[in-house]
Write an enzyme that holds these catalytic residues in place. Structure first.
Site, mmCIF file in Angstrom:
data_model
loop_
_atom_site.group_PDB
_atom_site.id
_atom_site.type_symbol
_atom_site.label_atom_id
_atom_site.label_comp_id
_atom_site.label_asym_id
_atom_site.label_seq_id
_atom_site.Cartn_x
_atom_site.Cartn_y
_atom_site.Cartn_z
ATOM 1 N N HIS A 75 -4.617 -17.069 -5.107
ATOM 2 C CA HIS A 75 -5.420 -16.232 -4.207
ATOM 3 C C HIS A 75 -6.712 -16.916 -3.756
ATOM 4 C CE1 HIS A 75 -7.156 -15.960 -8.106
ATOM 5 N NE2 HIS A 75 -8.238 -15.384 -7.595
ATOM 6 N N ASP A 76 -7.046 -18.074 -4.346
ATOM 7 C CA ASP A 76 -8.260 -18.796 -3.945
ATOM 8 C C ASP A 76 -7.942 -19.968 -3.029
ATOM 9 O OD1 ASP A 76 -10.009 -17.191 -5.455
ATOM 10 O OD2 ASP A 76 -9.611 -18.371 -7.256
ATOM 11 N N ASP A 110 -4.084 3.829 2.980
ATOM 12 C CA ASP A 110 -5.515 3.529 3.191
ATOM 13 C C ASP A 110 -5.734 2.059 3.572
ATOM 14 O OD1 ASP A 110 -5.124 2.208 0.816
ATOM 15 O OD2 ASP A 110 -6.720 3.218 -0.303
ATOM 16 N N ASP A 116 0.852 -1.192 0.000
ATOM 17 C CA ASP A 116 0.000 0.000 0.000
ATOM 18 C C ASP A 116 0.888 1.242 0.000
ATOM 19 O OD1 ASP A 116 -1.938 1.920 0.409
ATOM 20 O OD2 ASP A 116 -2.125 1.500 2.567
ATOM 21 N N ASP A 152 -1.909 -1.153 -3.722
ATOM 22 C CA ASP A 152 -2.238 -0.385 -4.920
ATOM 23 C C ASP A 152 -1.124 -0.487 -5.956
ATOM 24 O OD1 ASP A 152 -0.307 1.360 -3.819
ATOM 25 O OD2 ASP A 152 -1.867 2.408 -2.683
ATOM 26 N N ASP A 188 -10.635 -15.795 -16.377
ATOM 27 C CA ASP A 188 -11.268 -16.164 -15.113
ATOM 28 C C ASP A 188 -12.584 -16.920 -15.322
ATOM 29 O OD1 ASP A 188 -11.505 -15.560 -12.089
ATOM 30 O OD2 ASP A 188 -13.431 -14.908 -12.884
HETATM 31 C C1 GLC Z 1 -12.196 -17.071 -10.079
HETATM 32 C C2 GLC Z 1 -11.307 -16.224 -9.208
HETATM 33 C C3 GLC Z 1 -11.950 -16.058 -7.861
HETATM 34 C C4 GLC Z 1 -13.284 -15.369 -8.060
HETATM 35 C C5 GLC Z 1 -14.155 -16.133 -9.032
HETATM 36 C C6 GLC Z 1 -15.321 -15.311 -9.489
HETATM 37 O O1 GLC Z 1 -12.247 -18.353 -9.614
HETATM 38 O O2 GLC Z 1 -10.038 -16.824 -9.124
HETATM 39 O O3 GLC Z 1 -11.141 -15.313 -6.990
HETATM 40 O O4 GLC Z 1 -13.915 -15.229 -6.832
HETATM 41 O O5 GLC Z 1 -13.453 -16.486 -10.206
HETATM 42 O O6 GLC Z 1 -14.878 -14.321 -10.365
#
Ligand code: GLC
Length: 578
Positions: A353-354, A58, A54, A62, A233
């Protein structure tokens, strides 16, 4: 969280765009019939921008923050970054709900920041892969505002609507919404709209050629700016049978077969390839790999002209709170390797990230074994055939967050599921326990830069708590320590970059029934490497059938080597000499 989320994480892969070619790429592309490509040789580093750095206090990462860390990225030696969505968004799903595809999210900065970032990356010979979220948009996108305003609006068919006079549409499952009902009633036009994710993420109607053209124009906008690739995605869901038939009883057991990979997907990808990828020479990876090898090949075999790379979730899905077996792990990764021996290409990853943190799920995050097992796992990712994807923070062995209260979590899907559990009087303590192991927020805590306040991530209160272990796990300390995970990963990256056998070499599993050790060779153009990885906290024997006295260790996570006897979580790569 995983049990409902991973349903769809078996879908797709990424697509990268090659904007400006460097000298190496020019050399490669001049080799006739060569299978060698920059995106196969790439080492991709995934940045979750909200949590990376950041710059303005905030509490939200970013673009200027990333710009301030360009030298760090360069020092890693990685050659591409994939940055999660940074387009305008009301952030119901942290940027995966886009309200303007041609603008930057205000919390993240401006288009000028983006231009500086892209130039800074390219100056350092790092390519940029963008996340393209076009299975759905935000409900705050102008298209959706128009679409819902009247049944005759010209944007009506950009989304899936079902007039209520026809009765309630057949059930569709929403991955993220409370009660998991994917049809939301909208009284404004007395109709339901479809959302496979949250109700703020309405699904776009890919049957509509005007919508498809809008998407290609958006892609061209970014490709013209010089980006190098796209990750598609959730794209496996984009094609749908829009008669929305009832699914047979028990379909849930094979959810993906009904919800994803409707054959029209291939027509859309071919069209996208023709309209965008081919014109810009951009690289592409979709999220997932389809539901079978056949699907995966249909997505990425070069001659079909769809995408470049598959991103299969089967490997990352096998870690469970109660553990996983290395035999299973070996089987899955060997199977996927075999699927692409001759054609197509795959991504290798153990986190994103998932997912919760790699070392907490696949390694051992106790003080005794955290660093060793993180080095071992990074050795795996960087020595397999396929493009490696490193998730930010895993090069430091960042661990799961250790959150114990629901209020610590920020992920909308998790909070909705909590509400759902409350509504149906589920076992809340068991639910919270499971979150500690598998919730994706574990992988989203702020990057641990140093041991100053908020781990050097932000001067303000971070949007999600910093992991308390930042005083002992952080980049600044590890940069100074030659035996750190960070320095090991940097070395491993250099080894991959200087040994093409690790990129293209044939993979051959050895000692396949060994219950604790993953051992394999890589062989290419007369070069041969042996990779030995002990996935357990016990000393283990491996039977390589090779003369290790004649082998040269290139990298190891212990200072002493005992041949075929491997110490807990030991990793070593030998170059085999004839
Ligand atoms: C994908 C992304 C995930 C998101 C989902 C809906 O799986 O990796 O983070 O929540 O799509 O867009």
């Amino acid at each position: 969280m995983r049990y409902f989320y991973t349903f769809f994480l078996t879908i797709f892969s990424i697509s990268l765009v090659t904007g400006c070619q460097n000298t190496k790429e020019k050399q490669l592309s001049s080799v006739e019939n060569s299978d060698e490509k920059w995106w196969k040789e790439a080492i991709v580093y995934q940045i979750y921008p909200r949590s990376f750095k950041d710059s303005d206090g905030d509490g939200i990462g970013d673009l200027k923050g990333i710009i301030s860390k360009l030298d760090y990225l360069e020092s890693l030696g990685i050659t591409a970054v994939w940055i999660n969505p940074f387009y305008s968004s009301p952030n119901d799903d942290n940027g995966y709900d886009i309200s303007d595809y041609r603008a930057i999210m205000k919390e993240f900065g401006s288009m000028e920041d983006f231009d500086i970032l892209l130039k800074g990356l390219h100056d350092r010979k790092i390519k940029l892969v963008m996340d393209l979220v076009v299975n759905h948009s935000s409900d705050e996108h102008e298209w959706f505002k128009q679409s819902r305003s009247s049944r005759t609006n010209k944007y009506r068919n950009y989304y899936h609507w079902w007039d209520a006079e026809r009765g309630k549409p057949n059930y569709r499952y929403s991955l993220f919404d409370i009660n998991h009902d994917a049809w939301k009633y909208d009284s404004l036009t007395n109709s339901y709209y479809l959302h496979y994710f949250s109700r703020k993420q309405p699904d776009l109607n890919w049957e509509n050629p005007t919508l498809r053209k809008e998407v290609y124009d958006i892609m061209k906008f970014w490709a013209d700016k010089g980006i190098d690739g796209f990750r598609l995605d959730a794209f496996g869901f984009a094609a749908k049978d829009t008669s929305f038939p009832a699914f047979p009883k028990g379909y849930e057991k094979n959810f993906m077969a009904y919800y994803s990979m409707v054959p029209a997907i291939h027509d859309y990808l071919k069209e996208m390839n023709k309209e965008v990828f081919s014109k810009y020479n951009v690289m592409s990876v979709a999220e997932g790999a389809g539901n079978s090898f056949e699907d995966a090949h249909n997505l990425v075999d070069e001659s079909r002209k769809e995408l470049n790379m598959a991103y299969a979730f089967e490997g990352v899905d096998i870690a469970k709170a109660e553990g996983y077996s290395i035999s299973h792990f070996k089987k899955v990764f060997s199977k996927w390797d075999s699927a692409f021996t001759n054609k197509g290409w795959i991504s290798i990853f153990l986190a994103n990230h998932d997912q919760a943190r790699m070392v907490s799920r696949f390694g051992n995050d106790s003080a005794a074994y955290r660093d060793l097992s993180a080095k071992m796992l990074n050795t795996f990712i960087l020595s397999m055939r396929g493009t490696p994807y490193l998730y930010n923070g895993d090069e430091l062995a960042m661990t799961n967050a250790g959150f114990s209260k629901i209020n610590d979590y920020r992920d909308m899907a998790t909070l909705n599921e909590y509400q759902n559990q409350l509504n149906k009087k589920g076992n809340i303590p068991a639910f919270l326990n499971r979150l500690q192991f598998e919730c994706r927020d574990n992988g989203r805590t702020p990057f641990q830069w140093d041991n100053s306040v908020n781990a050097g991530f932000s001067t303000g209160a971070p949007w999600i708590q910093v992991n308390k272990n930042y005083t002992s796990i952080n980049a600044a300390d590890q940069e100074k320590d030659s035996s750190s995970v960070l320095n090991y990963v940097k070395k491993m990256i250099q080894i991959r970059k200087s040994n093409q056998v690790l990129v293209y070499g044939i993979y051959n599993l050895i000692d396949k029934d060994n219950p604790t050790v993953y051992a394999y060779t890589r062989e290419w153009k007369g070069m041969k490497m042996l990779v030995l990885l002990n996935f357990s906290n016990q000393t283990s024997k491996v039977n390589t059938g090779l003369n290790l006295a004649k082998a040269k260790p290139l990298i190891q996570n212990y200072s002493n080597l005992n041949g075929e006897t491997l110490q807990p979580y030991e990793a070593v790569i030998y170059q085999l000499l004839n």
